[in-house]
Scaffold this active site. Structure first.
Site, short mmCIF file in Angstrom:
data_model
loop_
_atom_site.label_atom_id
_atom_site.label_comp_id
_atom_site.label_asym_id
_atom_site.label_seq_id
_atom_site.Cartn_x
_atom_site.Cartn_y
_atom_site.Cartn_z
CG HIS A 82 -2.14 0.85 1.05
ND1 HIS A 82 -3.29 0.36 0.51
CD2 HIS A 82 -2.39 2.14 1.33
CE1 HIS A 82 -4.21 1.32 0.47
NE2 HIS A 82 -3.67 2.43 0.97
CG ASP A 161 -10.61 3.55 5.28
OD1 ASP A 161 -10.17 4.63 5.71
OD2 ASP A 161 -10.27 3.08 4.19
NE ARG A 168 -8.09 10.84 6.61
CZ ARG A 168 -7.27 9.90 6.12
NH1 ARG A 168 -7.74 8.69 5.83
NH2 ARG A 168 -6.01 10.15 5.93
CB SER A 183 -7.19 5.32 6.38
OG SER A 183 -7.39 5.05 5.03
CE LYS A 187 -7.53 1.39 2.42
NZ LYS A 187 -7.79 2.77 2.83
N1 URA Z 1 -4.21 5.66 1.48
C1 URA Z 1 -5.23 5.26 2.29
O1 URA Z 1 -5.83 4.21 2.05
N2 URA Z 1 -5.56 6.00 3.34
C2 URA Z 1 -4.92 7.15 3.65
O2 URA Z 1 -5.25 7.77 4.63
C3 URA Z 1 -3.86 7.58 2.80
C4 URA Z 1 -3.53 6.81 1.71
#
Ligand code: URA
Length: 429
Positions: A82, A161, A168, A183, A187
């Site tokens: 990620h 989220d 956000r 966040s 996930k």
């Molecule tokens: N990617 C995400 O999934 N969440 C964030 O807060 C920033 C980047």
């Protein structure tokens, strides 16, 4: 629970217990905490931060807001990557098929555009027919069959989220370490993975502007990974200029395909292989980084990584053969340099806002994305440039927003005498 009292408590810098956070977030999901109240809470967290207990509670509450995946019994390493978000960052599209072709299973839950950064799901949805919202059973089946699949945050996985992420983006509360941790890590943990590599972007085109901030975020992510028993590697990469040759929606899918054919820009392929090496070493499939790089290059040269991408997209309903014709931009313009010398820096965040203007990220919920939109980067830092030479080719299907973006982009180029080269990947220590 009185929402206003909890907002005031955080606004005044006090600690919120797990029960308080959980009540606030779960009531937001059912609608009894309003959008305004959640926006105020996010701003209070943005300014006052959270301590370790609060951050761990936030991650757990986000996970518990939905279901989790379980790949128990799989004989393959289950892992994911990620990124914290940047401009031109299409690495997920390239890395997932390479990892799947290498024998690692990747159940990737990805995001949409956030703030001034583009989203993996928005890019993939440029492909006509692409289904980014399967049921969890369907998603798991795709991962089992093809080695990887990519879906968006849904009402099944981390719905908290999904709802907070979009708020956000609209309230200037993205660049908060606790909120980014909550966040991303919720996930990833909900995916049922054993390993994770995080690409923490640093520089003008991302939320962490300095390496110190990025390292602080990295150390929190690592602590959370350890707490949930996930092998977590962190790579810090430079986002002081856009990554690769394009940023936008369909154009980033096309660039990813080129990269999988072996024609990737050096910065893009170098970071991709570095992240892939971490996962391959974690999995035990290779001895060391050199072997991991060789294996990944072979998977690209042999066409196996590209094949993995094509099969996965087709399984998710995507018709790649229709991508070009359905996302042809109506308008384009060149942005010319006003000065000469060497390109030293870009205002990469402003490039991101120009992409938002072009239609690559939604400004408001009701806006439509323009999948044909994007920017081609004709110059990168260190390149020589003469007056009136093109720096960007900008394209989309709306003349007014194209003109607005073009005005924004003129101010993003900084040239002069040659500066020292910047590192692409920062030291991890
Ligand atoms: N990617 C995400 O999934 N969440 C964030 O807060 C920033 C980047």
């Amino acid at each position: 629970m009185i929402p206003a009292n909890l907002i005031s408590k955080k606004r005044d810098g006090h600690y919120l217990s797990k029960n308080e956070l959980s009540d606030f977030i779960n009531n937001y999901l059912t609608g009894s905490v309003t959008e305004e109240q959640m926006a105020a809470m996010l701003m209070a967290i943005y300014f006052k931060g959270m301590n370790e207990d609060e951050i761990f509670s936030l991650v757990q509450i986000m996970i518990d807001s939905g279901s989790t995946l379980d790949f128990g019994g799989s004989n393959r390493y289950i892992a994911d990557k990620h990124s914290t978000g940047g401009i031109g960052d299409k690495i997920s599209l390239i890395l997932a098929p390479i990892m799947a072709a290498a024998g690692i299973k990747v159940p990737m839950i990805a995001g949409r555009g956030l703030g001034f950064t583009g989203g993996t799901i928005d890019k993939l949805e440029s492909i006509p027919g692409f289904n980014s919202s399967p049921s969890l059973n369907q998603f798991k089946k795709w991962v089992d069959e093809n080695g990887y699949a990519i879906m968006s945050q849904s009402i099944d996985i981390c719905p908290a989220d999904k709802k907070i992420y979009s708020l956000r983006s609209k309230t200037g509360t993205v660049a908060s370490i606790p909120l980014i941790c909550g966040s991303i890590m919720s996930k990833k943990i909900a995916e049922g993975i054993s390993g994770l590599v995080l690409d923490i972007k640093v520089g003008s085109g991302t939320f962490m502007k300095s390496i110190d901030q990025a390292k602080e975020l990295g150390s929190w992510m690592k602590k959370i990974g350890n707490l949930f028993d996930i092998k977590t590697d962190i790579i810090f990469t430079n986002m002081n200029q856009p990554l690769g040759r394009y940023s936008g929606l369909a154009c980033e899918v096309e660039e990813s395909i080129e990269c999988l054919k072996g024609n990737g820009a050096n910065d893009l392929i170098d970071i991709t292989l570095e992240l892939g090496s971490s996962l391959m070493i974690q999995s035990g499939l290779v001895r060391d980084r050199n072997q991991a790089i060789d294996v990944q290059k072979d998977l690209i040269e042999s066409g196996k990584a590209l094949r993995s991408f094509e099969v996965s997209v087709a399984t998710q309903g995507g018709k790649l053969e229709k991508l070009k014709s359905s996302t042809k931009p109506k308008y384009e313009t060149l942005i010319l340099s006003k000065s000469e010398g060497v390109v030293n820096t870009f205002d990469t965040e402003e490039i991101g806002w120009a992409l938002v203007e072009l239609g690559c990220v939604k400004k408001r919920k009701q806006d439509d994305l323009d999948h044909s939109a994007g920017i081609e980067f004709l110059k990168k830092t260190g390149d020589s440039i003469i007056k009136n030479e093109p720096v960007y080719r900008v394209f989309n299907s709306n003349k007014k927003t194209l003109d607005n973006a073009a005005k924004m982009l003129i101010k993003t180029i900084n040239c002069g005498k040659r500066h020292a080269d910047q590192k692409l990947i920062f030291d991890n220590a």
